[in-house]
Design an enzyme around this catalytic site. Structure first.
Site, short mmCIF file in Angstrom:
data_model
loop_
_atom_site.label_atom_id
_atom_site.label_comp_id
_atom_site.label_asym_id
_atom_site.label_seq_id
_atom_site.Cartn_x
_atom_site.Cartn_y
_atom_site.Cartn_z
N HIS A 25 0.83 -1.21 0.00
CA HIS A 25 0.00 0.00 0.00
C HIS A 25 0.86 1.26 0.00
O HIS A 25 0.60 2.21 -0.76
CB HIS A 25 -0.90 -0.01 1.23
CG HIS A 25 -1.66 1.27 1.43
ND1 HIS A 25 -2.72 1.66 0.64
CD2 HIS A 25 -1.48 2.27 2.33
CE1 HIS A 25 -3.18 2.82 1.05
NE2 HIS A 25 -2.44 3.22 2.07
N HIS A 67 1.34 5.18 -2.25
CA HIS A 67 1.67 6.55 -1.83
C HIS A 67 2.88 7.17 -2.51
O HIS A 67 2.85 8.35 -2.89
CB HIS A 67 1.90 6.59 -0.31
CG HIS A 67 0.66 6.62 0.50
ND1 HIS A 67 -0.13 7.74 0.63
CD2 HIS A 67 0.05 5.66 1.24
CE1 HIS A 67 -1.16 7.48 1.41
NE2 HIS A 67 -1.08 6.22 1.79
N GLU A 78 -5.86 9.54 -0.03
CA GLU A 78 -6.17 8.11 -0.06
C GLU A 78 -7.13 7.72 -1.19
O GLU A 78 -6.93 6.71 -1.85
CB GLU A 78 -6.77 7.68 1.29
CG GLU A 78 -5.80 7.69 2.44
CD GLU A 78 -4.77 6.57 2.38
OE1 GLU A 78 -4.86 5.72 1.48
OE2 GLU A 78 -3.86 6.57 3.23
N SER A 96 -3.78 1.07 -4.76
CA SER A 96 -3.35 -0.21 -4.18
C SER A 96 -4.52 -1.17 -3.99
O SER A 96 -4.40 -2.17 -3.29
CB SER A 96 -2.65 0.03 -2.84
OG SER A 96 -3.49 0.71 -1.93
#
Length: 429
Positions: A284, A289, A329, A348
């Protein structure tokens, strides 16, 4: 920061922040309070008075000159008095008043009972105090976790998490010797997501992912080490990585962003469920990110949310955490009037990335003051996503939001040269 299957927990964590901070703040500097003092100047300038308070980490947020209120000193000379509103903890305020007395001023507290700001780190090294974690979703606590009945996985997870607990800022992030199972899991996630990114991800994300493949060894067969990625990231946008032991509490995680530090897990999700994780893992973090943090504007946006979080109330942390959730996010953007994804939770998650760009959910324009109040679903894909026209627009919105919608009484900047947070008072004369 969060995994896609753990939707809603960031907000719930923020709403319970007061309980969580009680234990984590006990080793820090305690709560700040707003204090009104009357200072009688013995010929000192206002800047000299403010400087004495500033040297003791007391923030001056308001100064009112008491025109016409002249107080005779013992020599019969008239001295002007000021009403000063300042913010700090008890020890700093007490020391600040003593410093004023040392230059001939008389200072009296007239009101000092209102708690106004939570403790926050003032130097990047103090992020070692910002590692508060939620343990509800860890494999030895949550029976729904894929690794719950796997003691070998639990032991290894705990071993890797301990690296973060003992990490010191400024040192190299220790290398993790990933197992064959780890690499196989990474490979499945990597290949599956990259195929979908080709059609669903924004150009900034795809371009930066290619840079990571070239410069940091991203590939289906190799899990990048955090130190390598951190060095490249710092060269590009000033951000650097710090190993995280698990799910960091919202206040502590957002505080790290203010210092251009992204707290990043090093462990890999359980091999039994490669496309699902109840908590953040390095799939993730590194795939979701890092590509976007290589974009200068997006990095500034992330830091701005962090700066806005320092010292604010629990309710403001909730708003900022919500804003982070729906942008960093799960954010969407427009490219040539075509909807694309950039949020790490989407990048993700194979299933939610498809869902987000379909006709099923609502797509609303990003409006920080409204987005920050939007509740989101905990157990299903989001019914609403927010769309930015550009990253510049998103950055300007969050900057304006942090100045006008959070109640702190002072602004904050970060000096990268010395690693210190600097407070900038809102002064009304």
């Amino acid at each position: 920061m969060t995994s896609t299957s753990r939707r809603g927990s960031l907000i719930r964590d923020a709403e319970n922040a007061e309980k969580e901070n009680a234990s984590s703040s006990s080793s820090k500097s305690g709560f700040w309070k707003k204090c009104e003092i009357v200072v009688t100047s013995a010929g000192n300038t206002m800047s000299q008075i403010c400087e004495k308070l500033k040297n003791e980490d007391v923030i001056v947020s308001y100064i009112e000159t008491r025109n016409g209120t002249l107080i005779k000193n013992v020599a019969g000379n008239s001295n002007t008095s000021f009403l000063i509103t300042c913010i700090g903890n008890d020890n700093d305020i007490t020391t600040g008043l003593k410093r004023l007395e040392s230059i001939g001023c008389k200072a009296t507290i007239v009101n000092g009972t209102e708690r106004t700001a939570e403790w926050f780190p003032r130097h990047v090294t103090e992020l070692e105090l910002c590692r508060g974690t939620k343990t509800d979703y860890e494999p030895d606590k949550d029976s729904n976790h894929p690794g719950f009945n796997d003691p070998v996985y639990v032991e290894r997870r705990n071993y890797i998490s301990n690296i973060a607990h003992f990490y010191k800022h400024g040192t190299d992030i220790p290398t993790v010797d990933y197992t064959n199972e780890d690499r196989q899991t990474w490979s499945v996630v990597y290949k599956t997501l990259k195929r979908l990114h080709a059609t669903h991800a924004c150009k900034v994300y795809k371009d930066n992912f290619q840079r990571l493949e070239k410069e940091c060894g991203y590939s289906p067969n190799k899990i990048p080490q955090l130190q390598t990625v951190s060095e490249f990231l710092k060269e590009q946008t000033g951000f650097q990585l710090q190993p995280a032991p698990g799910i960091i509490t919202p206040r502590d995680f957002l505080a790290s962003l203010a210092f251009k530090v992204f707290q990043c897990t090093q462990y890999i999700r359980h091999p039994a469920s490669p496309m699902h994780s109840p908590e953040p893992d390095c799939c993730h973090e590194l795939i979701g990110h890092i590509p976007m943090l290589l974009d200068p504007t997006f990095a500034l946006y992330s830091q701005q949310i962090g700066l806005a979080s320092l010292g604010v109330s629990d309710s403001d942390i909730t708003k900022l955490a919500t804003l982070y959730w729906f942008t960093v996010e799960f954010g969407l953007c427009k490219e040539n009037n075509v909807l694309k994804a950039y949020g790490a939770g989407l990048m993700s998650s194979y299933g939610e990335l498809q869902h987000a760009l379909s006709d099923v959910p609502m797509h609303l324009p990003l409006q920080a003051e409204k987005t920050c109040l939007q509740p989101y679903e905990d157990s299903v894909y989001q019914p609403i996503y927010f769309v930015s026209e550009s990253f510049d627009e998103a950055f300007n919105q969050v900057r304006a939001f942090s100045q006008h919608c959070t109640k702190r009484g002072f602004d904050i900047t970060y000096n990268e040269n010395d690693g210190y947070i600097q407070t900038v008072p809102y002064i009304n004369l």
